[in-house]
Each structure stands twice: as structure tokens, then as C-alpha cells.
Design an enzyme around this catalytic site. Sequence first.
Site, mmCIF file in Angstrom:
data_model
loop_
_atom_site.group_PDB
_atom_site.id
_atom_site.type_symbol
_atom_site.label_atom_id
_atom_site.label_comp_id
_atom_site.label_asym_id
_atom_site.label_seq_id
_atom_site.Cartn_x
_atom_site.Cartn_y
_atom_site.Cartn_z
ATOM 1 N N HIS A 83 -30.673 50.663 12.363
ATOM 2 C CA HIS A 83 -31.405 51.046 11.160
ATOM 3 C C HIS A 83 -32.882 51.159 11.553
ATOM 4 O O HIS A 83 -33.649 50.222 11.417
ATOM 5 C CB HIS A 83 -31.211 50.014 10.054
ATOM 6 C CG HIS A 83 -30.069 50.354 9.147
ATOM 7 N ND1 HIS A 83 -30.095 51.436 8.303
ATOM 8 C CD2 HIS A 83 -28.855 49.783 8.992
ATOM 9 C CE1 HIS A 83 -28.948 51.502 7.647
ATOM 10 N NE2 HIS A 83 -28.178 50.521 8.037
ATOM 11 N N ASP A 116 -31.893 50.245 5.594
ATOM 12 C CA ASP A 116 -31.370 48.918 5.249
ATOM 13 C C ASP A 116 -32.250 48.291 4.162
ATOM 14 O O ASP A 116 -31.744 47.690 3.202
ATOM 15 C CB ASP A 116 -31.294 48.022 6.489
ATOM 16 C CG ASP A 116 -32.602 47.981 7.293
ATOM 17 O OD1 ASP A 116 -33.413 48.940 7.186
ATOM 18 O OD2 ASP A 116 -32.826 47.002 8.031
ATOM 19 N N TYR A 136 -32.974 71.227 4.535
ATOM 20 C CA TYR A 136 -33.491 70.537 3.351
ATOM 21 C C TYR A 136 -34.667 71.309 2.763
ATOM 22 O O TYR A 136 -35.535 71.775 3.499
ATOM 23 C CB TYR A 136 -34.007 69.128 3.707
ATOM 24 C CG TYR A 136 -32.975 68.154 4.221
ATOM 25 C CD1 TYR A 136 -31.625 68.475 4.265
ATOM 26 C CD2 TYR A 136 -33.361 66.898 4.656
ATOM 27 C CE1 TYR A 136 -30.697 67.573 4.735
ATOM 28 C CE2 TYR A 136 -32.434 65.985 5.128
ATOM 29 C CZ TYR A 136 -31.100 66.330 5.175
ATOM 30 O OH TYR A 136 -30.190 65.436 5.636
ATOM 31 N N GLU A 178 -40.562 41.466 5.678
ATOM 32 C CA GLU A 178 -39.610 41.563 4.560
ATOM 33 C C GLU A 178 -40.259 41.340 3.198
ATOM 34 O O GLU A 178 -39.601 41.526 2.167
ATOM 35 C CB GLU A 178 -38.440 40.596 4.783
ATOM 36 C CG GLU A 178 -37.508 41.114 5.888
ATOM 37 C CD GLU A 178 -36.465 40.106 6.305
ATOM 38 O OE1 GLU A 178 -36.767 38.899 6.266
ATOM 39 O OE2 GLU A 178 -35.354 40.524 6.664
#
Length: 433
Positions: A135, A140, A332, A407
Site C-alpha cells: 500500500h 489503506d 481517466y 497515523e
Amino acid sequence: MSEDALLRVSGKISESLHNDNLSAPATMRSGPGISSQLLDDLVNRTMPEVIRIRRQIHSHPELGFEERQTGALCAETLASLGVEPMTGIARTGVVGLLRGRGDGRTVALRADMDALPIPEDTGLEFSSRVPGLMHACGHDGHVAILLGTAMVLSKLRDTFEGSVKFIFQPAEESLGGAREMIAQGVLDSPPVDGIFALHLWPDLSHGQIGVHHGPAMAALDKVSITLRGRGGHVATPHKSSDAIVAASQLVLALQAIVSKETDPVEPMVLSIGDFKAGRAYNAIADLAELKGTVRTLDPALRSVMPGLIERKVKGIAESAGAEYDFEYTFGYPPVINDARMAEFVRDVCSSILGPDKVATMTKPSMVGEDFAYYLEKVPGAMFLIGTGKAPGESTYPLHHSLFGFDEDVLRIGVRGMVELVIDFLTRSWHSSG
Ligand code: NI
């Protein structure tokens, strides 16, 4: 504060949140008082679980359309919150619909679930356990933030009218999972009034929010060119047509499209990244194959690119006595934020983080993102959460084997998403124009 106490307080907040007579958005926000504290508390209490989920997903990366474990984790978590998950959408996608206490608008939030074919080098204790996969684009974190948002909002479902659609999408990285999710109806039943997504962003310092008012990321197109000359001995070039020389001229000529044939203030990238030709050092190559990418922000510029490129290919092939195949593939679309939704994101994030933490991004990025497909259908915005260090300090970019983030950005992401939903559903859009 116990959960019951929190819910009782949230009931009171809902009264103020639901005062439709208020036209100034700032007064309808949870604001600096008790309700903002309540949301902070709810978000803080979900963080251990959000971090656990993020690490679990990080350890088990899966490529696009193969996100079975990740999808199952999303579905299980939604079900545990009393949000019935719909699974198997676009193969591995998952959607949950959280209904508030009555009818109202529907706001969608999207997270992408796929990892990259990059071997991880971070050395983290929760590093990838799948050789060769990582990831490395923060997906994630996106999934964990969206599940954390569902955890918090599921506790507040009696305080708002309307619905929240949680979209866990497969295959953002080049396979266009968004397109398939839309084809399978994720923006319908109930129809979505607004959609938001976030991306972790190392180019912004930690905790900084960035939002573009308009074009944010580029269209991603591919070009594939084959030149067919005539092979021969290097000693007799006059009896041959050298595909390597022609292709080399072509690579340079294509750069002149950027410098001489398009508006210099309109961003674009035209880059050949794959050039294959030749078999022996002493033979003239009969074949050259080129592949590249064309990235634009302006739909009008994008639409003329195939013609401009083919004109160069044709001219050079003819002058070299070669033949050519030319293929242009529209990928895209550009990510173009709805200006009003971008302003809304900026307002909401400023109200909870402070205006100094929210930047209006003036320069688009030439990366691509398939969130663009949703924005073609529904007003919305993608915003960025900085995972970088202090200004001037370097950090690893997205798609790097050492990419990582503090985090605490997960908490900021959940807090921001929760506030966006509550404000979106309770705001008096018509009167606040
Ligand atoms: Ni990404």
C-alpha cells in the site's frame, strides 16, 4: 463521557443542526461549542480501531479487482455498525447506506482499496506480508478513515435527516474501478446529491488540508505508435528505412507539440516512456514501438491531442518511407472539483482545524485519479490531507517503497469526513447559495 451521555448530547445538537432557517453555514456547523467537543470525543474513541484496521489492511495489500480480504473487512465492519453492506459490486467493491432519522439528501464518500505491485521497504512492524505488493499510495489509510467515519456517523444516525453512502471502490490504480462501480449503479438508489473523497498527500505538510477549486488532477491518456521501416545491413543504409532514426525524430517532434502547438499557460504532459526498437548492433531496425502518456486538464485541449500527435507521426513516417500504426486511448478524465463543493470543503475544514490549516491549491497535479468519473456525474470534491513533514523537510512520495505517514492523519481524516457529512445534510444549500 459514556456512550449514552454522548448520544444524549448529540440529540440536543441535532436540534441546532437542523434549524433550516439558518442561512449562514457557519452557524449550522457543530461549531466551537459542546457539539464540536462531542464529535472530537467520538472520533478520538474510534481511533484505536481505525489504526488497527489500517495496519491490518496495510499488512495484506491486494491489487485492483482482487481486494477480497479488504472488501470483506469493510463489509464486516459496516454490518457490525448496523449498516447493511452490498458486496461484489464491480467484483470486489462494497457499498453501505446509512440512513438518518428521516428523508433528506444523500451524500457519498468514497475510498479506494487497491495496493500497488511495489515491494515494501519501510521495515514497519505491520509491513506488507505479501511479497511484491504494498500500500504505497495510502489507500489503506483511505479505507480506514472511511470505516472510522462510518463508526462515528452510525452513532449519530438519529441526529440527521438523509443518508450517507459509503463507497469502498476497487482498482483505482489504472484499471478504472470507479467507472465500473458507477455502471453498476452506486450513484443511484438513492441518487447521490454530493460526493467527497480524500487522498493522503506527502507534498503537503502533516495535517494540512488542500483543496482545488476546479481542476485538481489530470486526464490520463495513453498513446501507442508503431513505425515500420525496412531492415537491412548497416553498411547499406540507402537500401533501408531506419525505424530507429524515424522514431527518434518523432520523440523530439512530439515535444514540439508541447512547446509550440499548444497554449503555454495550459498545463500538459506528453511523454514517451517506452521505446523499443532494434535487434542487432549492426542491423538497421525495421520496427520501432513507442508508448507514452498524454496528460491534460482542459477537455478542449485533450480532444485535439490525438490529431496533433498523429499529424507528427504521419509526417515523419512519410518522410522516412515508413508506415505507421497509431492508437490513442482516452483514460481517466481530469479530476475537476465543483467550485461550490470545494468551497464547502474549505469552509468545513477551516471551521474544525483553523483557516491556517487549510490551503486553496492553486496548482493542479498531473497525476490522475479515477474519482474523476464520479465528478462527471455528481457535484463533489476531492481534497488532500498532508502527510509530509515540516515545510522544507523531505518525505517519500506516493508510489515509493518507503512511503508512510503519521497515523494522526487518520484522525484528521475521520473528523473532517464526519463534519462534511453532517454539514452537507443539514446545510440550507438554497438559501446559502
Ligand atoms: Ni492513490
